[in-house]
Motif scaffolding. Structure first.
Motif, PDB file in Angstrom:
ATOM      1  N   LYS A  38       0.840  -1.309  -0.090  1.00  0.00           N
ATOM      2  CA  LYS A  38       0.244   0.050  -0.055  1.00  0.00           C
ATOM      3  C   LYS A  38       0.709   1.170  -0.041  1.00  0.00           C
ATOM      4  O   LYS A  38       0.579   2.304  -0.661  1.00  0.00           O
ATOM      5  CB  LYS A  38      -0.950   0.048   1.227  1.00  0.00           C
ATOM      6  CG  LYS A  38      -1.943   1.231   1.207  1.00  0.00           C
ATOM      7  CD  LYS A  38      -2.919   1.482   2.367  1.00  0.00           C
ATOM      8  CE  LYS A  38      -3.605   2.340   2.239  1.00  0.00           C
ATOM      9  NZ  LYS A  38      -3.269   3.797   1.911  1.00  0.00           N
ATOM     10  N   SER A  39       1.821   1.216   0.759  1.00  0.00           N
ATOM     11  CA  SER A  39       2.799   2.525   0.833  1.00  0.00           C
ATOM     12  C   SER A  39       3.373   2.649  -0.659  1.00  0.00           C
ATOM     13  O   SER A  39       3.580   3.887  -1.044  1.00  0.00           O
ATOM     14  CB  SER A  39       3.901   2.424   1.928  1.00  0.00           C
ATOM     15  OG  SER A  39       4.890   1.254   1.430  1.00  0.00           O
ATOM     16  N   ILE A  40       3.787   1.740  -1.421  1.00  0.00           N
ATOM     17  CA  ILE A  40       4.298   1.737  -2.661  1.00  0.00           C
ATOM     18  C   ILE A  40       3.256   2.419  -3.721  1.00  0.00           C
ATOM     19  O   ILE A  40       3.277   3.307  -4.355  1.00  0.00           O
ATOM     20  CB  ILE A  40       4.744   0.293  -3.299  1.00  0.00           C
ATOM     21  CG1 ILE A  40       6.078  -0.262  -2.141  1.00  0.00           C
ATOM     22  CG2 ILE A  40       5.086   0.369  -4.729  1.00  0.00           C
ATOM     23  CD1 ILE A  40       7.197   0.689  -2.404  1.00  0.00           C
ATOM     24  N   ARG A  41       1.952   1.854  -3.627  1.00  0.00           N
ATOM     25  CA  ARG A  41       0.748   2.205  -4.196  1.00  0.00           C
ATOM     26  C   ARG A  41       0.513   3.795  -3.954  1.00  0.00           C
ATOM     27  O   ARG A  41       0.151   4.570  -4.735  1.00  0.00           O
ATOM     28  CB  ARG A  41      -0.549   1.347  -4.146  1.00  0.00           C
ATOM     29  CG  ARG A  41      -0.168   0.142  -4.510  1.00  0.00           C
ATOM     30  CD  ARG A  41      -0.328   0.043  -5.924  1.00  0.00           C
ATOM     31  NE  ARG A  41      -0.718  -1.375  -6.417  1.00  0.00           N
ATOM     32  CZ  ARG A  41      -0.955  -1.801  -7.644  1.00  0.00           C
ATOM     33  NH1 ARG A  41      -1.181  -0.766  -8.579  1.00  0.00           N
ATOM     34  NH2 ARG A  41      -1.291  -2.874  -7.874  1.00  0.00           N
ATOM     35  N   ASP A  42       0.559   4.333  -2.692  1.00  0.00           N
ATOM     36  CA  ASP A  42       0.406   5.636  -2.102  1.00  0.00           C
ATOM     37  C   ASP A  42       1.562   6.475  -3.009  1.00  0.00           C
ATOM     38  O   ASP A  42       1.310   7.668  -3.274  1.00  0.00           O
ATOM     39  CB  ASP A  42       0.481   5.691  -0.755  1.00  0.00           C
ATOM     40  CG  ASP A  42      -0.848   5.271  -0.057  1.00  0.00           C
ATOM     41  OD1 ASP A  42      -1.783   5.058  -0.922  1.00  0.00           O
ATOM     42  OD2 ASP A  42      -0.750   5.038   1.310  1.00  0.00           O
ATOM     43  N   ALA A 121      -5.928  11.946 -17.234  1.00  0.00           N
ATOM     44  CA  ALA A 121      -5.374  10.540 -17.182  1.00  0.00           C
ATOM     45  C   ALA A 121      -4.446  10.232 -16.083  1.00  0.00           C
ATOM     46  O   ALA A 121      -4.614   9.153 -15.255  1.00  0.00           O
ATOM     47  CB  ALA A 121      -4.727  10.219 -18.589  1.00  0.00           C
ATOM     48  N   MET A 122      -3.480  11.319 -15.762  1.00  0.00           N
ATOM     49  CA  MET A 122      -2.368  11.018 -14.537  1.00  0.00           C
ATOM     50  C   MET A 122      -3.196  11.011 -13.345  1.00  0.00           C
ATOM     51  O   MET A 122      -2.886  10.113 -12.385  1.00  0.00           O
ATOM     52  CB  MET A 122      -1.418  11.949 -14.600  1.00  0.00           C
ATOM     53  CG  MET A 122      -0.769  11.860 -16.070  1.00  0.00           C
ATOM     54  SD  MET A 122       0.421  13.367 -16.052  1.00  0.00           S
ATOM     55  CE  MET A 122       1.145  13.168 -17.843  1.00  0.00           C
ATOM     56  N   ARG A 123      -4.119  11.951 -13.154  1.00  0.00           N
ATOM     57  CA  ARG A 123      -5.041  11.924 -11.845  1.00  0.00           C
ATOM     58  C   ARG A 123      -5.848  10.568 -11.679  1.00  0.00           C
ATOM     59  O   ARG A 123      -5.873   9.907 -10.534  1.00  0.00           O
ATOM     60  CB  ARG A 123      -6.010  13.321 -11.778  1.00  0.00           C
ATOM     61  CG  ARG A 123      -4.936  14.243 -11.363  1.00  0.00           C
ATOM     62  CD  ARG A 123      -6.077  15.679 -11.094  1.00  0.00           C
ATOM     63  NE  ARG A 123      -6.800  16.125 -12.315  1.00  0.00           N
ATOM     64  CZ  ARG A 123      -6.283  17.020 -13.251  1.00  0.00           C
ATOM     65  NH1 ARG A 123      -5.051  17.468 -12.877  1.00  0.00           N
ATOM     66  NH2 ARG A 123      -7.009  17.228 -14.246  1.00  0.00           N
ATOM     67  N   GLU A 124      -6.544  10.107 -12.691  1.00  0.00           N
ATOM     68  CA  GLU A 124      -7.059   8.629 -12.943  1.00  0.00           C
ATOM     69  C   GLU A 124      -6.077   7.779 -12.435  1.00  0.00           C
ATOM     70  O   GLU A 124      -6.521   6.750 -11.672  1.00  0.00           O
ATOM     71  CB  GLU A 124      -7.517   8.529 -14.205  1.00  0.00           C
ATOM     72  CG  GLU A 124      -8.358   7.121 -14.417  1.00  0.00           C
ATOM     73  CD  GLU A 124      -9.726   7.276 -13.386  1.00  0.00           C
ATOM     74  OE1 GLU A 124     -10.203   6.100 -13.124  1.00  0.00           O
ATOM     75  OE2 GLU A 124     -10.139   8.490 -13.129  1.00  0.00           O
ATOM     76  N   ARG A 125      -4.668   7.596 -12.863  1.00  0.00           N
ATOM     77  CA  ARG A 125      -3.619   6.642 -12.797  1.00  0.00           C
ATOM     78  C   ARG A 125      -3.507   6.670 -11.076  1.00  0.00           C
ATOM     79  O   ARG A 125      -3.515   5.748 -10.251  1.00  0.00           O
ATOM     80  CB  ARG A 125      -2.545   6.911 -13.323  1.00  0.00           C
ATOM     81  CG  ARG A 125      -1.507   5.729 -13.251  1.00  0.00           C
ATOM     82  CD  ARG A 125      -0.205   5.868 -14.107  1.00  0.00           C
ATOM     83  NE  ARG A 125       0.419   6.771 -13.330  1.00  0.00           N
ATOM     84  CZ  ARG A 125       1.296   7.577 -14.203  1.00  0.00           C
ATOM     85  NH1 ARG A 125       1.016   7.945 -15.193  1.00  0.00           N
ATOM     86  NH2 ARG A 125       1.851   8.509 -13.438  1.00  0.00           N
ATOM     87  N   ALA A 126      -3.562   7.984 -10.411  1.00  0.00           N
ATOM     88  CA  ALA A 126      -3.324   8.167  -8.966  1.00  0.00           C
ATOM     89  C   ALA A 126      -4.325   7.443  -8.378  1.00  0.00           C
ATOM     90  O   ALA A 126      -4.198   6.888  -7.175  1.00  0.00           O
ATOM     91  CB  ALA A 126      -3.069   9.467  -8.802  1.00  0.00           C
ATOM     92  N   LEU A 131      -6.615   3.024  -5.073  1.00  0.00           N
ATOM     93  CA  LEU A 131      -7.726   2.034  -4.975  1.00  0.00           C
ATOM     94  C   LEU A 131      -7.192   0.634  -4.883  1.00  0.00           C
ATOM     95  O   LEU A 131      -7.359  -0.118  -3.874  1.00  0.00           O
ATOM     96  CB  LEU A 131      -8.720   1.933  -5.917  1.00  0.00           C
ATOM     97  CG  LEU A 131      -9.630   3.006  -6.035  1.00  0.00           C
ATOM     98  CD1 LEU A 131     -10.375   3.368  -7.312  1.00  0.00           C
ATOM     99  CD2 LEU A 131     -10.383   3.397  -4.752  1.00  0.00           C
ATOM    100  N   ALA A 132      -6.080   0.292  -5.709  1.00  0.00           N
ATOM    101  CA  ALA A 132      -5.260  -0.919  -5.547  1.00  0.00           C
ATOM    102  C   ALA A 132      -4.513  -0.856  -4.131  1.00  0.00           C
ATOM    103  O   ALA A 132      -4.577  -2.140  -3.743  1.00  0.00           O
ATOM    104  CB  ALA A 132      -4.187  -0.961  -6.720  1.00  0.00           C
TER     105      ALA A 132
END
Length: 173
Positions: A38-42, A121-126, A131-132
């Protein structure tokens, strides 16, 4: 005979306790892994948000550079008209300059829209990264809960083995 039964009971209890301890450790490891992921995803989400902000600023700079280049080109055209003895404030020269200005406005709008689209698109990726990360954390919690239940089950098995061994031993005497 009684000695063998005692040894068997102790071994069974010890095995169940060790299995419970292993399950608890596996649960902790699953949770730590989920928290790390999760920290990596954040972090990835933050990078994507920074990229989006940068893309918007870059788009603004592109519009500014285009505007500067267009103004220089328009000024050059007006100067050439004047040098050629043509009045640039009326008739065909004015229409040409106005058409160029309209096309320039459209180009600036296109540049800004593309920058906003890219940033979106970049904000969507964020958002997807966050979420992941949350999903991974939920999966980690579920795994930990499963391992904890498994450990409790193994503890009950240890108690059951001890009780059964004690009962059998009492029947021998």
């Amino acid at each position: 005979m009684a000695t063998m039964m005692i040894i068997g009971t102790v071994a069974s209890v010890a095995g169940s306790l060790m299995a419970a301890q292993g399950s608890k450790a596996a649960g902790k490891a699953a949770m730590k892994t989920a928290e790390y992921n999760k920290s990596i995803r954040d972090r990835n989400a933050k990078v994507a948000e920074n990229d989006a902000a940068y893309r918007v600023r870059a788009g603004d700079r592109e519009v500014t550079k285009f505007t500067e280049k267009f103004r220089a080109m328009q000024a050059t055209a007006e100067t050439r008209y004047r040098k050629g003895g043509v009045v640039a404030s009326s008739g065909t020269p004015l229409e040409v300059l106005m058409n160029s200005a309209n096309e320039a406005d459209e180009e600036k709008e296109t540049i800004a829209v593309l920058a906003q689209r890219d940033a979106g698109a970049m904000r969507e990726r964020a958002s997807n990264e966050r979420l992941a990360g949350e999903l991974g954390l939920m999966e980690g919690r579920a795994k930990k809960m499963s391992y904890d239940m498994q450990a409790r089950s193994q503890m009950f098995a240890a108690v059951s083995s001890a009780a059964m061994g004690g009962y059998k031993y009492s029947q021998i005497k």
